[in-house]
Design a protein around this motif. Structure first.
Motif, mmCIF file in Angstrom:
data_model
loop_
_atom_site.group_PDB
_atom_site.id
_atom_site.type_symbol
_atom_site.label_atom_id
_atom_site.label_comp_id
_atom_site.label_asym_id
_atom_site.label_seq_id
_atom_site.Cartn_x
_atom_site.Cartn_y
_atom_site.Cartn_z
ATOM 1 N N GLN A 113 0.804 -1.280 0.082
ATOM 2 C CA GLN A 113 0.202 -0.088 -0.043
ATOM 3 C C GLN A 113 0.909 1.279 0.063
ATOM 4 O O GLN A 113 1.688 1.373 1.116
ATOM 5 C CB GLN A 113 -1.075 0.018 1.342
ATOM 6 C CG GLN A 113 -1.910 1.238 1.180
ATOM 7 C CD GLN A 113 -3.110 0.767 2.053
ATOM 8 O OE1 GLN A 113 -3.059 0.398 3.117
ATOM 9 N NE2 GLN A 113 -4.379 0.806 1.283
ATOM 10 N N ILE A 114 0.735 2.084 -1.087
ATOM 11 C CA ILE A 114 1.646 3.298 -1.405
ATOM 12 C C ILE A 114 1.172 4.318 -0.190
ATOM 13 O O ILE A 114 2.136 4.940 0.435
ATOM 14 C CB ILE A 114 1.308 3.784 -2.495
ATOM 15 C CG1 ILE A 114 1.755 2.796 -3.693
ATOM 16 C CG2 ILE A 114 2.436 5.221 -2.949
ATOM 17 C CD1 ILE A 114 3.170 2.244 -3.664
ATOM 18 N N PRO A 157 -0.866 2.192 -8.928
ATOM 19 C CA PRO A 157 0.535 2.343 -8.925
ATOM 20 C C PRO A 157 1.030 1.172 -9.376
ATOM 21 O O PRO A 157 1.845 0.999 -10.366
ATOM 22 C CB PRO A 157 0.987 2.434 -7.708
ATOM 23 C CG PRO A 157 0.219 3.446 -6.836
ATOM 24 C CD PRO A 157 -1.265 2.760 -7.446
ATOM 25 N N LYS A 158 0.291 -0.020 -9.196
ATOM 26 C CA LYS A 158 1.015 -1.427 -9.704
ATOM 27 C C LYS A 158 0.365 -1.632 -11.163
ATOM 28 O O LYS A 158 1.310 -2.310 -11.950
ATOM 29 C CB LYS A 158 0.038 -2.566 -8.908
ATOM 30 C CG LYS A 158 0.724 -3.686 -9.014
ATOM 31 C CD LYS A 158 1.946 -3.994 -8.138
ATOM 32 C CE LYS A 158 2.505 -5.247 -8.062
ATOM 33 N NZ LYS A 158 3.897 -5.259 -7.144
ATOM 34 N N ASN A 159 -0.716 -1.016 -11.763
ATOM 35 C CA ASN A 159 -0.971 -0.827 -12.959
ATOM 36 C C ASN A 159 0.032 -0.203 -13.765
ATOM 37 O O ASN A 159 0.391 -0.528 -14.918
ATOM 38 C CB ASN A 159 -2.276 -0.571 -13.353
ATOM 39 C CG ASN A 159 -3.355 -1.915 -13.274
ATOM 40 O OD1 ASN A 159 -3.431 -2.360 -14.188
ATOM 41 N ND2 ASN A 159 -3.987 -1.488 -12.035
ATOM 42 N N VAL A 160 0.441 0.903 -13.088
ATOM 43 C CA VAL A 160 1.869 1.701 -13.891
ATOM 44 C C VAL A 160 2.880 0.683 -14.056
ATOM 45 O O VAL A 160 3.825 0.799 -15.144
ATOM 46 C CB VAL A 160 2.079 2.854 -13.012
ATOM 47 C CG1 VAL A 160 3.504 3.758 -13.501
ATOM 48 C CG2 VAL A 160 0.877 3.808 -13.009
ATOM 49 N N GLU A 161 3.269 -0.183 -13.048
ATOM 50 C CA GLU A 161 4.325 -0.884 -12.785
ATOM 51 C C GLU A 161 4.376 -2.030 -13.907
ATOM 52 O O GLU A 161 5.231 -2.233 -14.535
ATOM 53 C CB GLU A 161 4.633 -1.519 -11.610
ATOM 54 C CG GLU A 161 5.899 -2.480 -11.373
ATOM 55 C CD GLU A 161 5.936 -2.899 -9.810
ATOM 56 O OE1 GLU A 161 6.722 -4.018 -9.772
ATOM 57 O OE2 GLU A 161 5.235 -2.499 -9.033
ATOM 58 N N SER A 184 1.951 9.831 -8.835
ATOM 59 C CA SER A 184 3.402 9.808 -8.353
ATOM 60 C C SER A 184 4.208 8.525 -8.966
ATOM 61 O O SER A 184 5.198 8.904 -9.205
ATOM 62 C CB SER A 184 3.380 9.660 -6.729
ATOM 63 O OG SER A 184 2.861 10.673 -6.179
ATOM 64 N N ALA A 185 3.597 7.412 -9.209
ATOM 65 C CA ALA A 185 4.157 6.352 -10.199
ATOM 66 C C ALA A 185 4.380 6.835 -11.567
ATOM 67 O O ALA A 185 5.500 6.217 -11.977
ATOM 68 C CB ALA A 185 3.385 5.121 -9.855
ATOM 69 N N LEU A 186 3.735 7.853 -12.024
ATOM 70 C CA LEU A 186 3.913 8.246 -13.345
ATOM 71 C C LEU A 186 4.671 9.290 -13.548
ATOM 72 O O LEU A 186 5.111 9.437 -14.525
ATOM 73 C CB LEU A 186 2.388 8.736 -14.021
ATOM 74 C CG LEU A 186 1.338 7.420 -14.087
ATOM 75 C CD1 LEU A 186 0.025 7.880 -14.391
ATOM 76 C CD2 LEU A 186 1.765 6.600 -15.421
#
Length: 211
Positions: A113-114, A157-161, A184-186
């Motif tokens: 969890q971010i 964020p996991k889908n970004v990864e 933030s992940a993007l």
């Protein structure tokens, strides 16, 4: 073309679903009657209860982030469901603190969890217990070519990864993020637009305005 990078698809026939991750539910047992409140940041938490055949308890109050989570809790049978006004993790936690301070509360959370929901609740006097209810794992997606100017909606964020594990980002792509953690992940490789609500429908509206 608009691509939805999410664990679930949508009903819009003009949106292409990219399945980049898969939810795996943890096996666990919990007595909901021991708590006054249940905190969930995804409808997957409710699915995890269903997976483990843990029935809803009408004496417990559910604090949900986003409409999808709140609807899932109500549909499963919880009678008292609070849908937070803030649909971003840390703000969500701060919003519900006044209603949870001093109460025995269960947080059903993902393995990763971010946002710091747990830390914020604990620091503000919530009697918190936590249970890892599910995890989001990256899958291998079929190879494909994307059109120039394609728009991608990222639901976590996991889908970004997962996208970066399977594909390469191009400068002509545009991105829409469902929340601040996803944004933030993007931000290391693109400047996304961020939905004010943690809602796929809102993200789709933004994406369509980019075409």
């Amino acid at each position: 073309m608009i691509y939805l990078c999410s664990n679930t698809s949508c009903d819009d026939e003009n949106i292409v679903h990219l399945e980049l991750c898969k939810i795996k539910y943890a096996s666990f047992s919990v007595d909901l009657s021991a708590f006054s409140a249940l905190v969930i940041s995804s409808k997957n938490a409710i699915s995890a209860l269903e997976f483990n055949k843990i029935p809803p308890n009408n004496k417990i109050s559910v604090f949900a982030i986003g409409k999808a989570s709140a609807n899932a809790a109500s549909k499963y049978g919880f009678g008292c469901v609070y849908e937070a006004q803030n649909s971003h993790g840390d703000e969500f936690a701060l919003e519900i603190v006044p209603q949870l301070k001093g109460k025995k509360t269960l947080l059903l959370r993902p393995k990763e969890q971010i946002s710091d929901i747990k830390g914020i609740l604990e620091k503000n006097g919530v009697l918190l217990s936590e249970q890892i209810a599910y995890e989001n794992s990256i899958v291998t997606a079929p190879k494909r070519q994307f059109e120039t100017g394609a728009v991608f909606i990222f639901a976590s964020p996991k889908n970004v990864e997962g996208f970066l594990k399977n594909f390469a980002w191009r400068d002509d792509f545009r991105a829409v993020a469902i929340g601040k953690s996803t944004a933030s992940a993007l931000k290391s490789f693109t400047n996304p637009l961020v939905s004010n609500k943690q809602n796929i429908s809102e993200c789709i509206k933004i994406a369509k305005n980019l075409l």
